[in-house]
Design an enzyme around this catalytic site. Structure first.
Site, PDB file in Angstrom:
ATOM      1  N   ASP A 151      -0.462   4.389   0.978  1.00 22.35           N
ATOM      2  CA  ASP A 151      -0.634   5.373   1.917  1.00 22.35           C
ATOM      3  C   ASP A 151       0.141   5.006   3.391  1.00 22.35           C
ATOM      4  O   ASP A 151       0.573   4.007   3.504  1.00 22.35           O
ATOM      5  CB  ASP A 151      -2.116   5.326   2.128  1.00 22.35           C
ATOM      6  CG  ASP A 151      -2.880   3.917   2.550  1.00 22.35           C
ATOM      7  OD1 ASP A 151      -2.383   3.057   2.379  1.00 22.35           O
ATOM      8  OD2 ASP A 151      -3.827   3.926   3.476  1.00 22.35           O
ATOM      9  N   GLU A 189      -5.090   1.622   2.588  1.00 24.45           N
ATOM     10  CA  GLU A 189      -5.013   0.418   3.226  1.00 24.45           C
ATOM     11  C   GLU A 189      -5.312   0.768   4.699  1.00 24.45           C
ATOM     12  O   GLU A 189      -6.282  -0.143   5.562  1.00 24.45           O
ATOM     13  CB  GLU A 189      -3.714  -0.512   3.208  1.00 24.45           C
ATOM     14  CG  GLU A 189      -3.635  -1.922   3.983  1.00 24.45           C
ATOM     15  CD  GLU A 189      -3.375  -1.512   5.492  1.00 24.45           C
ATOM     16  OE1 GLU A 189      -3.765  -2.379   6.376  1.00 24.45           O
ATOM     17  OE2 GLU A 189      -2.745  -0.613   5.968  1.00 24.45           O
ATOM     18  N   GLU A 190      -4.652   1.728   5.058  1.00 25.02           N
ATOM     19  CA  GLU A 190      -4.833   2.218   6.570  1.00 25.02           C
ATOM     20  C   GLU A 190      -6.266   2.690   7.065  1.00 25.02           C
ATOM     21  O   GLU A 190      -6.329   2.648   8.031  1.00 25.02           O
ATOM     22  CB  GLU A 190      -3.699   3.390   6.549  1.00 25.02           C
ATOM     23  CG  GLU A 190      -2.452   3.104   6.649  1.00 25.02           C
ATOM     24  CD  GLU A 190      -1.819   1.866   7.765  1.00 25.02           C
ATOM     25  OE1 GLU A 190      -2.656   1.581   8.374  1.00 25.02           O
ATOM     26  OE2 GLU A 190      -0.754   1.717   7.503  1.00 25.02           O
ATOM     27  N   HIS A 233       3.025   2.693  12.844  1.00 31.92           N
ATOM     28  CA  HIS A 233       2.108   3.926  13.647  1.00 31.92           C
ATOM     29  C   HIS A 233       2.740   4.458  14.871  1.00 31.92           C
ATOM     30  O   HIS A 233       2.017   4.807  15.350  1.00 31.92           O
ATOM     31  CB  HIS A 233       1.022   2.884  14.007  1.00 31.92           C
ATOM     32  CG  HIS A 233       0.302   2.347  12.501  1.00 31.92           C
ATOM     33  ND1 HIS A 233      -1.045   2.141  12.731  1.00 31.92           N
ATOM     34  CD2 HIS A 233       0.737   1.924  11.558  1.00 31.92           C
ATOM     35  CE1 HIS A 233      -1.421   1.387  11.742  1.00 31.92           C
ATOM     36  NE2 HIS A 233      -0.402   1.512  10.762  1.00 31.92           N
ATOM     37  N   HIS A 282       0.727  -1.187  -0.078  1.00 31.53           N
ATOM     38  CA  HIS A 282       0.057  -0.165  -0.018  1.00 31.53           C
ATOM     39  C   HIS A 282       0.894   1.217   0.012  1.00 31.53           C
ATOM     40  O   HIS A 282       1.858   1.219   0.582  1.00 31.53           O
ATOM     41  CB  HIS A 282      -0.988   0.047   1.159  1.00 31.53           C
ATOM     42  CG  HIS A 282      -0.429  -0.032   2.480  1.00 31.53           C
ATOM     43  ND1 HIS A 282       0.056   0.973   3.135  1.00 31.53           N
ATOM     44  CD2 HIS A 282      -0.310  -1.105   3.347  1.00 31.53           C
ATOM     45  CE1 HIS A 282       0.442   0.724   4.461  1.00 31.53           C
ATOM     46  NE2 HIS A 282       0.265  -0.439   4.636  1.00 31.53           N
ATOM     47  N   GLU A 294       2.284  -7.228   3.343  1.00 30.08           N
ATOM     48  CA  GLU A 294       3.015  -6.846   4.544  1.00 30.08           C
ATOM     49  C   GLU A 294       2.922  -7.809   5.627  1.00 30.08           C
ATOM     50  O   GLU A 294       2.065  -8.350   5.928  1.00 30.08           O
ATOM     51  CB  GLU A 294       2.558  -5.449   4.739  1.00 30.08           C
ATOM     52  CG  GLU A 294       1.421  -5.334   5.721  1.00 30.08           C
ATOM     53  CD  GLU A 294       1.082  -3.818   5.930  1.00 30.08           C
ATOM     54  OE1 GLU A 294       1.854  -3.126   6.362  1.00 30.08           O
ATOM     55  OE2 GLU A 294      -0.174  -3.655   5.953  1.00 30.08           O
ATOM     56  N   ASP A 338       6.106   0.601   7.279  1.00 34.12           N
ATOM     57  CA  ASP A 338       4.951   0.237   6.889  1.00 34.12           C
ATOM     58  C   ASP A 338       4.433   1.181   5.841  1.00 34.12           C
ATOM     59  O   ASP A 338       3.715   2.236   6.109  1.00 34.12           O
ATOM     60  CB  ASP A 338       3.990   0.561   8.179  1.00 34.12           C
ATOM     61  CG  ASP A 338       2.412   0.318   8.060  1.00 34.12           C
ATOM     62  OD1 ASP A 338       2.102  -0.335   6.916  1.00 34.12           O
ATOM     63  OD2 ASP A 338       1.840   0.568   8.917  1.00 34.12           O
TER      64      ASP A 338
HETATM   65  C1  LIG Z   1     -10.003  -2.504   9.957  1.00 31.09           C
HETATM   66  S1  LIG Z   1      -9.260  -1.600   8.666  1.00 31.09           S
HETATM   67  C2  LIG Z   1      -7.770  -0.860   9.337  1.00 31.09           C
HETATM   68  C3  LIG Z   1      -6.684  -1.475   8.778  1.00 31.09           C
HETATM   69  C4  LIG Z   1      -5.302  -1.103   9.678  1.00 31.09           C
HETATM   70  N1  LIG Z   1      -4.295  -1.676   9.068  1.00 31.09           N
HETATM   71  C5  LIG Z   1      -3.110  -1.519   9.746  1.00 31.09           C
HETATM   72  O1  LIG Z   1      -2.742  -0.825  10.730  1.00 31.09           O
HETATM   73  C6  LIG Z   1      -5.880  -1.619  11.138  1.00 31.09           C
HETATM   74  O2  LIG Z   1      -6.274  -1.183  11.870  1.00 31.09           O
HETATM   75  O3  LIG Z   1      -5.537  -2.924  11.632  1.00 31.09           O
HETATM   76 ZN   LIG Z   2       0.543  -1.219   6.462  1.00 28.63          ZN
HETATM   77 ZN   LIG Z   3      -0.263   0.474   9.064  1.00 29.82          ZN
END
Ligand SMILES: CSCC[C@H](NC=O)C(=O)O
Ligand SMILES: [Zn+2]
Ligand SMILES: [Zn+2]
Length: 432
Positions: free
Chosen positions: A82, A149-150, A390, A80, A177, A113
């Site tokens: 983003d 994706e995020e 994050h 991804h 990932e 990430d």
């Molecule tokens: C439920 S969609 C959110 C996706 C997000 N992905 C990565 O951190 C996560 O919170 O896991």
């Molecule tokens: Zn990711």
């Molecule tokens: Zn992420």
């Protein structure tokens, strides 16, 4: 191939820095600049490219290196574009400068990430296309760079995985990932937990701040929070004791608390409010007993007998980790799935180590591909690296980044040269 490839490490790192310097953070990612950058890389690699816009302003870049046996199921390398937002003043290095410190750590949002993985795919292809290498893939290799994706992937990987374009790609295996590993081994993921975003609400009789009485909204909510915390601790203890892996327990973390009667100076202090609510991010392993969790919520965390109600998003939506029959979707993670064995073998061949197969503790786009019945493995080649996705001061060491490229070279050689008698896709799924 015309061969003017910069394969020395300085130019590899500077390409990574350029990608990291594009601010694709939510809520307004600069997808256009990321797309332009990826397309320019693709053209320098003589890869076919197309830009898919399932949703306007959210480009998905799809690159293709056609194999010599294009009828064989293809390989998809997904990442991804983003990244999550930053609080820049809390970083030691600006999050979109991609500065390198004296120890070789590259600081940037997305360094783990997962802009690293996206560009490592391309660098591995660059390496394989180098005329000294002379490598020709038998299977077609696709590389996808997806948006959103995020924030759930609904306008990105979800639409892509359901599209005609995707269907016609005849994908046999997806790489997506994983997570960094503080140890010297890499982590491989064969499934992921199901997100459940739970909001519980309590109501109660309002009253004077000086009065002790039962059944206030705050007391009702606090009882629930205490119960949630006990459950959280019980799950966490299993991990701390080494009895379960991170992805095998149910995690519960409070995301917000909302209560009180606002006043110009803050909150009214001498009034017990009539409503209070709390939100929790819950992650449920696909192998967990969902029904018992639902009972726990209804009976202990939000019982009607305590004037409580609850709402849970995501859990029963189609965007989950279960198939249409409610069975968990797990990619085969032993020799029953040849791709798994090939991946492990290729990593070892590149002098990497692998840990035990794991369930991804968070969510990622891989679930959309698994929902189509395709095996998908989560892997980000970052060993000896603290897990900073994050987090503030996200970084990846440049040597680790370069090592990851070698690992992908080894993986692509193994995957793209793999020829076998075709089997049903179900072969690659684990049965419970
Ligand atoms: C439920 S969609 C959110 C996706 C997000 N992905 C990565 O951190 C996560 O919170 O896991
Ligand atoms: Zn990711
Ligand atoms: Zn992420």
């Amino acid at each position: 191939f015309d061969g003017d490839l910069d394969s020395d490490s300085d130019s590899i790192i500077s390409r990574f820095q350029r990608y990291l310097q594009i601010d694709t953070s939510h809520p307004s990612p600069d997808y256009q600049q990321a797309a332009d950058f990826i397309l320019s890389q693709a053209s320098s690699l003589s890869l076919e490219s197309q830009t898919l816009e399932f949703v306007k302003g959210k480009p998905l870049i799809l690159l293709k290196w056609t194999g010599t046996s294009p009828h064989l199921p293809s390989i998809l390398l997904n990442s991804h574009t983003d990244v999550v937002p930053v609080e820049p003043h809390k970083w030691s290095h600006p999050p979109f400068h991609a500065q390198i410190n004296s120890g070789g750590n590259i600081y940037a949002r997305g360094s783990q990430d997962m802009k690293c993985v996206g560009l490592q795919y391309l660098e591995a292809i660059r390496n394989l296309k180098n005329k000294d290498s002379g490598f020709q893939p038998i299977r077609t290799i696709y590389v996808s760079f997806v948006p959103d994706e995020e924030i759930g992937g609904h306008d990105g990987a979800e639409l892509f995985a359901k599209s005609k374009v995707f269907h016609e790609m005849n994908v046999g295996i997806v790489l997506d990932e994983g997570l960094a590993s503080p140890e010297d081994y890499y982590r491989l993921f064969y499934a992921e937990r199901c997100p459940m975003w739970l909001v519980i609400k309590a109501t109660g009789a309002p009253g004077h701040g000086a009065k002790l009485y039962d059944n206030t909204a705050m007391e009702n909510l606090m009882k629930s929070i205490e119960s949630v915390r006990r459950f959280r601790a019980s799950q966490f203890d299993l991990v701390k004791a080494g009895l379960k892996a991170e992805g095998e327990v149910i995690s519960v973390n409070m995301a917000f608390l909302k209560a009180g009667t606002p006043s110009p100076t803050g909150f009214v202090m001498n009034l017990q409010p009539s409503e209070a609510q709390a939100g929790f991010d819950i992650r449920v392993p696909p192998i967990a007993d969902q029904a018992s969790l639902e009972r726990r919520i209804a009976e202990e965390w939000a019982p009607a007998s305590r004037n409580m109600t609850f709402e849970s998003g995501q859990f029963k939506q189609k965007v989950s980790v279960y198939d249409e029959n409610g069975k968990p979707i797990l990619t085969g993670h032993d020799s029953s799935n040849p791709w798994w064995s090939l991946l492990e073998g290729a990593i070892l061949k590149a002098n990497g180590k692998v840990g035990k197969p794991e369930i991804f503790p968070a969510s990622t786009d891989a679930r959309y591909f698994r929902l189509r019945g395709i095996p998908a493995i989560g892997f980000s080649p970052m060993a000896n690296t603290p897990i900073l996705l994050h987090d503030h001061n996200e970084f990846l060491n440049k040597e680790e980044y370069l090592k990851g490229i070698e690992v992908y070279v080894s993986i692509l050689k193994a995957f793209a040269s793999f020829v076998e008698v075709e089997k049903d896709a179900a072969t690659y799924r684990d049965e419970l």
